[in-house]
Design a protein around this motif. Structure first.
Motif, mmCIF file in Angstrom:
data_model
loop_
_atom_site.group_PDB
_atom_site.id
_atom_site.type_symbol
_atom_site.label_atom_id
_atom_site.label_comp_id
_atom_site.label_asym_id
_atom_site.label_seq_id
_atom_site.Cartn_x
_atom_site.Cartn_y
_atom_site.Cartn_z
ATOM 1 N N GLY A 67 0.817 -1.211 0.000
ATOM 2 C CA GLY A 67 0.000 0.000 0.000
ATOM 3 C C GLY A 67 0.851 1.261 0.000
ATOM 4 N N ARG A 68 1.906 1.245 0.797
ATOM 5 C CA ARG A 68 2.801 2.409 0.842
ATOM 6 C C ARG A 68 3.570 2.552 -0.467
ATOM 7 N NH1 ARG A 68 3.114 0.390 6.077
ATOM 8 N NH2 ARG A 68 5.080 -0.717 5.700
ATOM 9 N N TYR A 69 3.935 1.425 -1.074
ATOM 10 C CA TYR A 69 4.583 1.477 -2.388
ATOM 11 C C TYR A 69 3.641 2.119 -3.416
ATOM 12 C CZ TYR A 69 5.738 -0.107 -7.076
ATOM 13 O OH TYR A 69 5.975 -0.139 -8.419
ATOM 14 N N GLU A 70 2.386 1.679 -3.447
ATOM 15 C CA GLU A 70 1.429 2.227 -4.402
ATOM 16 C C GLU A 70 1.195 3.714 -4.148
ATOM 17 O OE1 GLU A 70 -1.974 -0.269 -3.967
ATOM 18 O OE2 GLU A 70 -1.183 -1.828 -5.307
ATOM 19 N N MET A 71 1.197 4.115 -2.889
ATOM 20 C CA MET A 71 1.052 5.522 -2.545
ATOM 21 C C MET A 71 2.199 6.347 -3.120
ATOM 22 S SD MET A 71 1.185 7.188 1.283
ATOM 23 C CE MET A 71 2.926 6.747 1.460
ATOM 24 N N ARG A 72 3.419 5.874 -2.916
ATOM 25 C CA ARG A 72 4.594 6.603 -3.409
ATOM 26 C C ARG A 72 4.635 6.621 -4.927
ATOM 27 N NH1 ARG A 72 7.240 3.427 1.359
ATOM 28 N NH2 ARG A 72 7.371 5.076 2.944
ATOM 29 N N SER A 83 -5.291 8.883 -14.345
ATOM 30 C CA SER A 83 -6.674 8.403 -14.356
ATOM 31 C C SER A 83 -6.713 6.879 -14.372
ATOM 32 C CB SER A 83 -7.412 8.968 -15.575
ATOM 33 O OG SER A 83 -8.783 8.658 -15.526
ATOM 34 N N ALA A 84 -5.787 6.278 -15.112
ATOM 35 C CA ALA A 84 -5.739 4.815 -15.196
ATOM 36 C C ALA A 84 -5.300 4.189 -13.877
ATOM 37 C CB ALA A 84 -4.789 4.393 -16.307
ATOM 38 N N ARG A 85 -4.608 4.940 -13.034
ATOM 39 C CA ARG A 85 -4.115 4.415 -11.752
ATOM 40 C C ARG A 85 -5.119 4.605 -10.612
ATOM 41 N NH1 ARG A 85 0.745 2.514 -11.172
ATOM 42 N NH2 ARG A 85 2.322 2.830 -12.796
ATOM 43 N N ILE A 86 -6.056 5.506 -10.781
ATOM 44 C CA ILE A 86 -7.014 5.793 -9.711
ATOM 45 C C ILE A 86 -7.959 4.612 -9.542
ATOM 46 C CG2 ILE A 86 -8.925 7.280 -9.001
ATOM 47 C CD1 ILE A 86 -7.494 9.556 -10.561
ATOM 48 N N LYS A 87 -8.012 4.087 -8.320
ATOM 49 C CA LYS A 87 -8.845 2.918 -8.057
ATOM 50 C C LYS A 87 -10.270 3.308 -7.699
ATOM 51 C CE LYS A 87 -4.998 -0.030 -6.596
ATOM 52 N NZ LYS A 87 -4.457 -0.896 -5.528
ATOM 53 N N GLY A 88 -10.463 4.499 -7.150
ATOM 54 C CA GLY A 88 -11.766 5.008 -6.795
ATOM 55 C C GLY A 88 -12.311 4.427 -5.492
ATOM 56 N N PRO A 89 -13.037 5.202 -4.749
ATOM 57 C CA PRO A 89 -13.346 6.602 -5.032
ATOM 58 C C PRO A 89 -12.146 7.548 -4.873
ATOM 59 C CG PRO A 89 -14.176 6.028 -2.864
ATOM 60 C CD PRO A 89 -13.665 4.760 -3.477
ATOM 61 N N TYR A 90 -11.112 7.068 -4.118
ATOM 62 C CA TYR A 90 -9.897 7.855 -3.950
ATOM 63 C C TYR A 90 -8.754 7.202 -4.722
ATOM 64 C CZ TYR A 90 -12.696 9.944 -0.252
ATOM 65 O OH TYR A 90 -13.703 10.566 0.444
ATOM 66 N N ALA A 91 -7.596 7.793 -4.646
ATOM 67 C CA ALA A 91 -6.469 7.346 -5.470
ATOM 68 C C ALA A 91 -6.180 5.861 -5.304
ATOM 69 C CB ALA A 91 -5.231 8.171 -5.130
ATOM 70 N N LEU A 92 -6.142 5.391 -4.047
ATOM 71 C CA LEU A 92 -5.765 4.009 -3.772
ATOM 72 C C LEU A 92 -6.953 3.105 -3.477
ATOM 73 C CD1 LEU A 92 -2.590 4.564 -1.540
ATOM 74 C CD2 LEU A 92 -2.769 4.472 -4.040
ATOM 75 N N GLY A 93 -8.151 3.656 -3.556
ATOM 76 C CA GLY A 93 -9.327 2.845 -3.275
ATOM 77 C C GLY A 93 -10.284 3.546 -2.331
ATOM 78 N N SER A 94 -10.797 2.791 -1.371
ATOM 79 C CA SER A 94 -11.852 3.314 -0.496
ATOM 80 C C SER A 94 -11.350 4.303 0.539
ATOM 81 C CB SER A 94 -12.555 2.151 0.217
ATOM 82 O OG SER A 94 -11.635 1.427 1.031
ATOM 83 N N GLU A 95 -10.036 4.283 0.847
ATOM 84 C CA GLU A 95 -9.493 5.149 1.880
ATOM 85 C C GLU A 95 -8.830 6.393 1.285
ATOM 86 O OE1 GLU A 95 -9.946 4.807 5.008
ATOM 87 O OE2 GLU A 95 -10.588 2.704 5.193
ATOM 88 N N PHE A 96 -9.126 7.533 1.872
ATOM 89 C CA PHE A 96 -8.449 8.784 1.554
ATOM 90 C C PHE A 96 -7.073 8.732 2.217
ATOM 91 C CE2 PHE A 96 -7.631 13.346 2.499
ATOM 92 C CZ PHE A 96 -7.782 13.884 1.235
ATOM 93 N N THR A 97 -5.999 8.947 1.428
ATOM 94 C CA THR A 97 -4.646 8.760 1.945
ATOM 95 C C THR A 97 -3.738 9.910 1.535
ATOM 96 O OG1 THR A 97 -3.789 7.585 0.003
ATOM 97 C CG2 THR A 97 -4.923 6.247 1.688
ATOM 98 N N LEU A 98 -2.474 9.761 1.920
ATOM 99 C CA LEU A 98 -1.460 10.729 1.528
ATOM 100 C C LEU A 98 -1.360 10.850 0.006
ATOM 101 C CD1 LEU A 98 0.863 12.670 2.235
ATOM 102 C CD2 LEU A 98 2.371 10.672 2.403
ATOM 103 N N ALA A 99 -1.672 9.791 -0.713
ATOM 104 C CA ALA A 99 -1.656 9.868 -2.180
ATOM 105 C C ALA A 99 -2.592 10.957 -2.677
ATOM 106 C CB ALA A 99 -2.045 8.519 -2.780
#
Length: 234
Positions: A94-99, A140-156
């Protein structure tokens, strides 16, 4: 403990920190937050004692401790005060995907955003519009939705969404508009989802502030991107 946050509404780098502070405000450590707005066109003389380069953001924890640079400050806030949140992914992947998301955004959107603002000729502006649209497609192709990494709003999200919120600037000064075509819908929905959060609404600047602030940067040639600071190294 009184924390002093030096900011400017026009600055997307500072908005990163503001979003993080609001997301963590329910934590008991934030008994008092003093938000100090700095006029970047007329910086007070005393501010050099806070930030040697007189930039925002800066976060003053006490008389001896002042944090500088937006991404390290944001990470500090999340690490120190955000344990009750999911703003930092719990897993290594998850942290890798965020970075990776932040770096992809930096290369594909931040750089052409500022290059478009600096471009003088129509030919160069059109070239940078194409580059920016390509960058938006990749994100846009990387966004999992609803937020960048999925269901959680994160540092990404925190580290990136302040720039789409300032696309009014490049629309006004450079005529840049994201087409209403399928490859961009994911990106637009992501921005809309982020805008529904209280932290985004409370930290956002008005369009008139953005246009006034960036007009000077464009006129004087100051529209320069800050260098990306990899979250692996800060």
């Amino acid at each position: 403990m009184v924390i002093r946050f030096y900011t400017s509404k026009v600055c997307p780098w500072a908005q990163r920190v503001h979003i993080a502070l609001i997301e963590c405000l329910t934590n008991e450590h934030f008994n008092s937050l003093d938000i100090i707005e700095i006029d970047l066109t007329n910086k007070p003389a005393w501010y050099v004692n806070v930030h040697p380069q007189q930039k925002v953001p800066a976060l003053q924890l006490d008389s001896d401790t002042i944090l500088l640079e937006s991404l390290p400050i944001t990470e500090y806030i999340l690490d120190q005060y955000g344990a009750h949140t999911n703003l930092i992914p719990k897993t290594t992947m998850g942290r890798y995907e965020m970075r990776l998301f932040i770096e992809t955004f930096q290369n594909g959107i931040l750089q052409p955003f500022y290059q478009l603002l600096r471009a003088k000729s129509l030919e160069e502006q059109e070239k940078m519009k194409v580059c920016l649209l390509e960058g938006i497609k990749r994100i846009s192709a990387r966004i999992k939705g609803p937020y960048a990494l999925g269901s959680e709003f994160t540092l990404a999200d925190i580290a990136t969404v302040p720039w789409p919120l300032r696309f009014d600037v490049i629309e006004h000064f450079r005529g840049f508009v994201i087409p209403d075509t399928p490859e961009f819908l994911n990106f637009k929905q992501w921005v809309a989802n982020c805008c529904n959060r209280e932290s985004i609404q409370r930290s956002a600047s008005q369009s008139s502030i953005n246009l006034t602030g960036y007009a000077k940067y464009i006129r004087d040639g100051y529209a320069q991107p800050q260098p990306y600071r990899n979250v692996n190294n800060n």
